[in-house]
Every structure is written in structure tokens, then in C-alpha cells.
Design a protein around this motif. Structure first.
Motif, short mmCIF file in Angstrom:
data_model
loop_
_atom_site.label_atom_id
_atom_site.label_comp_id
_atom_site.label_asym_id
_atom_site.label_seq_id
_atom_site.Cartn_x
_atom_site.Cartn_y
_atom_site.Cartn_z
N LYS A 128 0.75 -1.20 0.01
CA LYS A 128 -0.06 -0.10 0.01
C LYS A 128 0.69 1.18 -0.11
N GLY A 129 1.98 1.10 0.43
CA GLY A 129 3.00 2.49 0.67
C GLY A 129 4.36 1.91 1.12
N LEU A 130 5.23 2.94 1.09
CA LEU A 130 6.55 2.78 1.43
C LEU A 130 6.72 2.36 2.85
N PRO A 131 6.09 2.92 4.09
CA PRO A 131 6.20 2.29 5.34
C PRO A 131 6.20 0.78 5.25
N ASP A 132 5.16 0.27 4.50
CA ASP A 132 4.84 -1.30 4.50
C ASP A 132 6.28 -1.96 3.83
N ILE A 133 6.61 -1.29 2.94
CA ILE A 133 7.96 -1.78 2.28
C ILE A 133 8.99 -2.08 3.02
N LEU A 134 9.30 -0.82 3.71
CA LEU A 134 10.33 -0.79 4.91
C LEU A 134 10.18 -1.84 6.08
N ILE A 135 9.10 -2.30 6.49
CA ILE A 135 8.99 -3.29 7.52
C ILE A 135 9.38 -4.65 6.99
N ASP A 136 9.07 -4.99 5.60
CA ASP A 136 9.11 -6.14 5.22
C ASP A 136 10.54 -6.25 4.63
N LEU A 137 11.24 -4.97 4.49
CA LEU A 137 12.73 -5.10 4.18
C LEU A 137 13.40 -5.34 5.38
N GLN A 138 13.30 -4.75 6.52
CA GLN A 138 14.06 -4.98 7.74
C GLN A 138 13.71 -6.60 8.11
N ASN A 139 12.84 -7.06 8.07
CA ASN A 139 12.24 -8.37 8.23
C ASN A 139 12.90 -9.28 7.22
N ARG A 140 13.61 -9.00 6.28
CA ARG A 140 14.13 -9.60 5.40
C ARG A 140 13.09 -10.63 4.57
N ARG A 141 11.82 -10.08 4.50
CA ARG A 141 10.82 -10.79 3.71
C ARG A 141 11.05 -10.38 2.14
N ILE A 142 11.80 -9.38 1.65
CA ILE A 142 11.94 -8.83 0.35
C ILE A 142 13.59 -8.55 0.21
N ASP A 143 14.10 -8.52 -0.81
CA ASP A 143 15.56 -8.38 -1.33
C ASP A 143 15.76 -6.96 -1.49
N GLY A 144 14.92 -6.09 -1.69
CA GLY A 144 15.07 -4.64 -2.10
C GLY A 144 13.96 -3.86 -2.29
N PHE A 145 13.91 -2.87 -2.78
CA PHE A 145 12.64 -2.15 -3.35
C PHE A 145 13.02 -1.00 -4.29
N VAL A 146 12.04 -0.40 -5.07
CA VAL A 146 12.02 0.34 -6.09
C VAL A 146 11.29 1.55 -5.76
N THR A 147 11.76 2.89 -5.56
CA THR A 147 10.81 3.97 -5.45
C THR A 147 11.64 5.16 -6.02
N ASP A 148 11.13 6.48 -5.70
CA ASP A 148 11.77 7.58 -6.24
C ASP A 148 12.98 7.72 -5.22
#
Length: 254
Positions: free
Chosen positions: A166-186
Motif C-alpha cells: 500500500k505504501g513505502l512504510p509497509d515496504i520498509l517493514i518487510d525489508l527490515q524483516n528480510r521478507r524482500i530483497d530490495g525495493f524500488v521507489t523515487d
């Protein structure tokens, strides 16, 4: 009307027309002031601080440009939806307000060289060893649902697994928990967010696609545009640009 009156009237018309279309650099030099527009509502590029002072990266850029030209900087806050109209109406000499250079805007105004670039940026955890998107085949990248980054990845990087949020805050939570390997944004938004929230991540590689930010001037003011371009070159060479960029944005965005 007598012949003399006709001559005087014609001469006055020519003088007034020339003045109306004079290059804005002449006006800047005559008044000793470079007026430039921004919204004052786009931190950290321009905003009003707790003391009621206008601050930000764009404010400092404008101040340094004016200093190089040898005049006083006069920032003008105005609403974004009327900012180009104000420039065309002569309310200020330039727009230094993080305006992207687009084909539509180029039909109305001229732009300097880009004074910073943004666009789609890959971010990964610090220490991951990843240096670019080519190393993430089969890996999971987070993006905000419906943003252009998702469409670009699906079209240009089908080998990458995409997880939407839904937004960048949710992405960062999963990044910190190692559920994703990275993310793309501005790029800028990502840099500021990981800095302010103290996220263990970093930008890597070149922009996936760029957005160029320039300073707008009226089309009848090529000498002002050239003077601003020259000033931008000077502040890059003397290190002032890098200092301002790191102060406000945490990195050299040029």
C-alpha cells in the motif's frame, strides 16, 4: 495627429515594446535582485521552519545562484498550480522549485540544465553486496501498488519477482524483516525516508529511469538562462552544491 506626434508615438511604442521583451537578466542587474518562485510547502526543498523562516535545498540553490550573478536572492512563495502563470506574468524572474522538465512545460517556458536528477531507484539492505538490479534475478522486490515502478519492472525486468504494498512504510517493514530483497521507489524520497527513519538500506546502481529537474525562465530571456547555467556550473565546481545537497538531502543528488 501631426507627423511629429506620430513619430513620437511610434518611438514610445518601440521603447515600451523593447522594455516589455527585454531579457530578464537586464532587469536582474538593474534591480540587483533575482526573484525566484517556489511553494514553501515541499520539505526539505522549501519549507517554513519553526522560527517562521523559509528554508530548504531550493532556497539555498537560489541564494547561491544569485550570489554568483552578483545580486540579492529574493525567494517568492506561491501556489504550485499558478507558478508557471506567475513566471509568464513577470511576477518573478525564475522558478527554482524542484520543477521537472517535461515536453508540455517546454512549450511554455525554457529550462536551464538540470540542477538535480531523480527517478526510479533500487534500494537494498546495507551489506547485501548487491550493486545493481542485474544481480536480483529471481529475487523479490517491493513496490507500491499502482505506481509506475511496478509497471516498469513488469515490462523491463520480468525475471524479478514483484511484491506490492500500500505504501513505502509497509515496504520498509518487510525489508527490515528480510521478507524482500530490495525495493524500488523515487530516489530522493527513498533516500530521505531511510535517513529519517534510520532504515538499514542504501541506494545502488544507476536510476532505472530518470527525471530531470531544472530552473524555469521565460522564453524571451536566454541570457538569464545562460547566466544561471554558468552559476550552477560554478557552485558545482567550488563544492557548494555538494555541501547543500548533503545538508538537505543526505547525499549529492547531482
Amino acid at each position: 495627429m501631426t507627423r511629429l506626434k506620430k513619430i513620437v508615438t511610434a518611438a514610445c511604442f518601440i521603447v515600451l515594446s523593447a522594455a516589455a521583451h527585454a531579457d530578464d537578466l537586464d532587469k536582474v542587474k538593474q534591480t540587483g535582485r533575482l526573484t525566484f518562485a517556489l511553494t514553501g510547502k515541499y520539505p526539505p526543498f522549501s519549507f517554513i521552519d519553526a522560527a517562521g523562516q523559509l528554508q530548504g535545498f531550493d532556497v539555498d540553490i537560489g541564494s547561491q545562484i544569485a550570489k554568483k550573478i552578483g545580486v540579492q536572492a529574493v525567494p517568492v512563495t506561491t501556489a504550485w498550480d499558478g507558478i508557471v502563470g506567475g513566471l509568464l506574468a513577470g511576477k518573478y524572474h525564475a522558478i527554482i522549485g524542484s520543477m521537472a522538465i517535461t515536453d508540455e512545460r517546454l512549450r511554455a517556458v525554457d529550462f536551464t540544465q538540470p540542477y538535480y536528477r531523480s527517478g526510479a531507484q533500487l534500494f537494498v539492505p546495507k551489506g547485501s553486496g548487491v550493486e545493481g538490479i542485474d544481480q536480483l534475478n529471481g529475487k523479490v522486490l517491493g513496490v507500491t501498488l499502482g505506481e509506475t515502478y511496478e509497471a516498469w519492472l513488469r515490462k523491463n525486468r520480468p525475471e524479478v519477482q514483484i511484491k506490492t504494498y500500500k505504501g513505502l512504510p509497509d515496504i520498509l517493514i518487510d525489508l527490515q524483516n528480510r521478507r524482500i530483497d530490495g525495493f524500488v521507489t523515487d530516489k530522493i524520497a527513498g533516500i530521505l525516508t531511510i535517513r529519517d527513519k534510520q532504515i538499514n538500506a542504501k541506494p545502488v546502481g544507476a536510476l532505472l529511469y530518470p527525471e530531470k529537474i531544472g530552473i524555469a525562465v521565460r522564453k524571451d530571456s536566454p541570457r538569464l538562462r545562460e547566466a544561471i547555467d554558468a552559476a550552477l556550473g560554478e557552485i558545482v565546481r567550488d563544492g557548494a552544491y555538494g555541501d547543500m545537497s548533503r545538508k538537505w538531502l543526505g547525499t549529492d543528488v547531482r
